[in-house]
Design an enzyme around this catalytic site. Structure first.
Site, short mmCIF file in Angstrom:
data_model
loop_
_atom_site.label_atom_id
_atom_site.label_comp_id
_atom_site.label_asym_id
_atom_site.label_seq_id
_atom_site.Cartn_x
_atom_site.Cartn_y
_atom_site.Cartn_z
N ASN A 146 0.81 -1.21 0.00
CA ASN A 146 0.00 0.00 0.00
C ASN A 146 0.85 1.27 0.00
O ASN A 146 0.42 2.31 -0.49
CB ASN A 146 -0.92 0.00 1.22
CG ASN A 146 -1.67 1.29 1.39
OD1 ASN A 146 -2.54 1.64 0.58
ND2 ASN A 146 -1.33 2.05 2.42
N TYR A 210 4.42 9.65 -12.12
CA TYR A 210 3.64 8.75 -11.27
C TYR A 210 3.04 7.61 -12.09
O TYR A 210 3.10 6.44 -11.70
CB TYR A 210 2.55 9.54 -10.57
CG TYR A 210 1.67 8.73 -9.65
CD1 TYR A 210 2.17 8.20 -8.47
CD2 TYR A 210 0.32 8.51 -9.96
CE1 TYR A 210 1.36 7.46 -7.62
CE2 TYR A 210 -0.49 7.78 -9.11
CZ TYR A 210 0.03 7.25 -7.94
OH TYR A 210 -0.77 6.52 -7.10
N LYS A 214 3.39 3.43 -11.91
CA LYS A 214 2.26 2.54 -11.72
C LYS A 214 2.08 1.58 -12.89
O LYS A 214 1.63 0.44 -12.70
CB LYS A 214 0.99 3.36 -11.47
CG LYS A 214 0.99 4.09 -10.13
CD LYS A 214 1.10 3.11 -8.97
CE LYS A 214 0.95 3.79 -7.62
NZ LYS A 214 1.02 2.83 -6.49
N THR A 243 -10.15 11.65 0.65
CA THR A 243 -9.16 11.83 1.71
C THR A 243 -8.87 13.31 1.86
O THR A 243 -9.24 14.13 1.01
CB THR A 243 -7.84 11.12 1.38
OG1 THR A 243 -7.25 11.74 0.23
CG2 THR A 243 -8.06 9.63 1.12
#
Length: 297
Positions: A146, A210, A214, A243
């Site tokens: 995670n 990023y 991924k 969030t």
């Protein structure tokens, strides 16, 4: 001392808050947990909460904290990356005393061993420290990756350091932790869960660094799945998650924030649990989650 558990064991990186903490809550009833975080102190909140749950007490834990990184197309921007770096670090003085099913113990850097879970503070990009922390683990049923970083910006604005830091945290550290734990995972015919992102399926402007990490993480999972046929490997690609970091992103985009437009961390955590609990005749290889707009509450 903690009695030897017959529960399956799950290691969750980035377990101190946000999605990682939500995953810990989901698995606490069925697994012995190894809770990874940057420092022992970072785990104080989730360990206190899980201690209360284990003891059968009612826990009113307040607001859900943001995840160490929001694994979505709209995660933390460059302004937030300094405070949302890789989960890990901390002294590991008590880890060497453990045994394969964690009946051992030791101080664990002030955290202590607690019923149902074990704090596991280690800097995941300190590979000697990771090797030392993994050495006592002889059997591991679930490994949830995670933790990670997001450092956003255009290709023109990117730097060599940005590329190196992102790829190391999101790919190299994941690969090395998995490699070190392969004997333990093989012993349990275990399950590796990769918290990826919508950015691991498509790249958008400003997300090149990023997204590249991924996409690489997805390739890592695909290769691991073929190389280790006795393991199950699941890549989970969530969209935007509600969030505090998401609030900052939306503010930076100049929009009003509507939490009902996003996934919730408990929903994504429930999906992780569902994948893990899928019967062994099925292999959940890839799960894509997209938010469905809900009515404002």
């Amino acid at each position: 001392m903690v009695a030897e558990t017959t529960r399956p064991t799950a290691l969750i990186t980035g377990a101190s808050r946000g999605l990682g903490a939500a995953i810990a809550r989901e698995l606490a009833a069925t697994h012995h947990l190894l809770l990874g975080a940057r420092t022992p102190e970072a785990l104080a909140g989730i360990t206190a909460e899980l201690s209360g749950i284990t003891a059968g007490r009612s826990v009113n834990g307040g607001d859900l904290l943001e995840s160490d990184v929001d694994h979505s197309e709209g995660g933390v921007g460059r302004s937030g990356s300094a405070t949302n770096r890789f989960v890990g670090s901390g002294d590991r003085s008590g880890l060497g005393a453990e045994r394969s099913r964690f009946e051992g113990g030791g101080d664990l850097s002030g955290c202590g061993e607690l019923p149902g879970f074990t704090p596991w503070p280690v800097e995941l990009t300190d590979y000697e420290a990771v090797a030392a922390a993994c050495a006592p683990i002889e059997r591991l049923d679930v490994l949830v990756h995670n933790a990670g970083v997001a450092d956003l910006g255009t290709i023109a604005e990117s730097s060599v350091a940005q590329w190196r830091n992102t790829l190391e945290a999101n790919v190299i550290a994941v690969s090395e932790l998995t490699r070190l734990l392969l004997p333990a995972l093989r012993a349990a015919k275990g399950h590796v869960v990769l918290i990826n992102s919508g950015a691991g399926l498509r790249a958008n402007p400003g997300w090149g660094v990023y997204a590249a990490s991924k996409f690489a993480l997805r390739a890592f999972g695909d290769a691991l799945r073929l190389e280790e046929p006795e393991l199950r490997v699941t890549s989970i690609h969530p969209g935007r998650i509600d969030t505090d970091m998401q609030r900052a992103i939306v503010a930076g985009e100049g929009h009003d924030y509507h939490p009902e437009q996003f996934l919730t961390a408990p929903t994504v955590a429930r999906t992780v649990r569902t994948a893990i609990e899928t019967p062994r005749d099925a292999h959940p290889t890839e799960i894509v989650l997209r938010p469905i707009a809900r009515d404002a509450v």
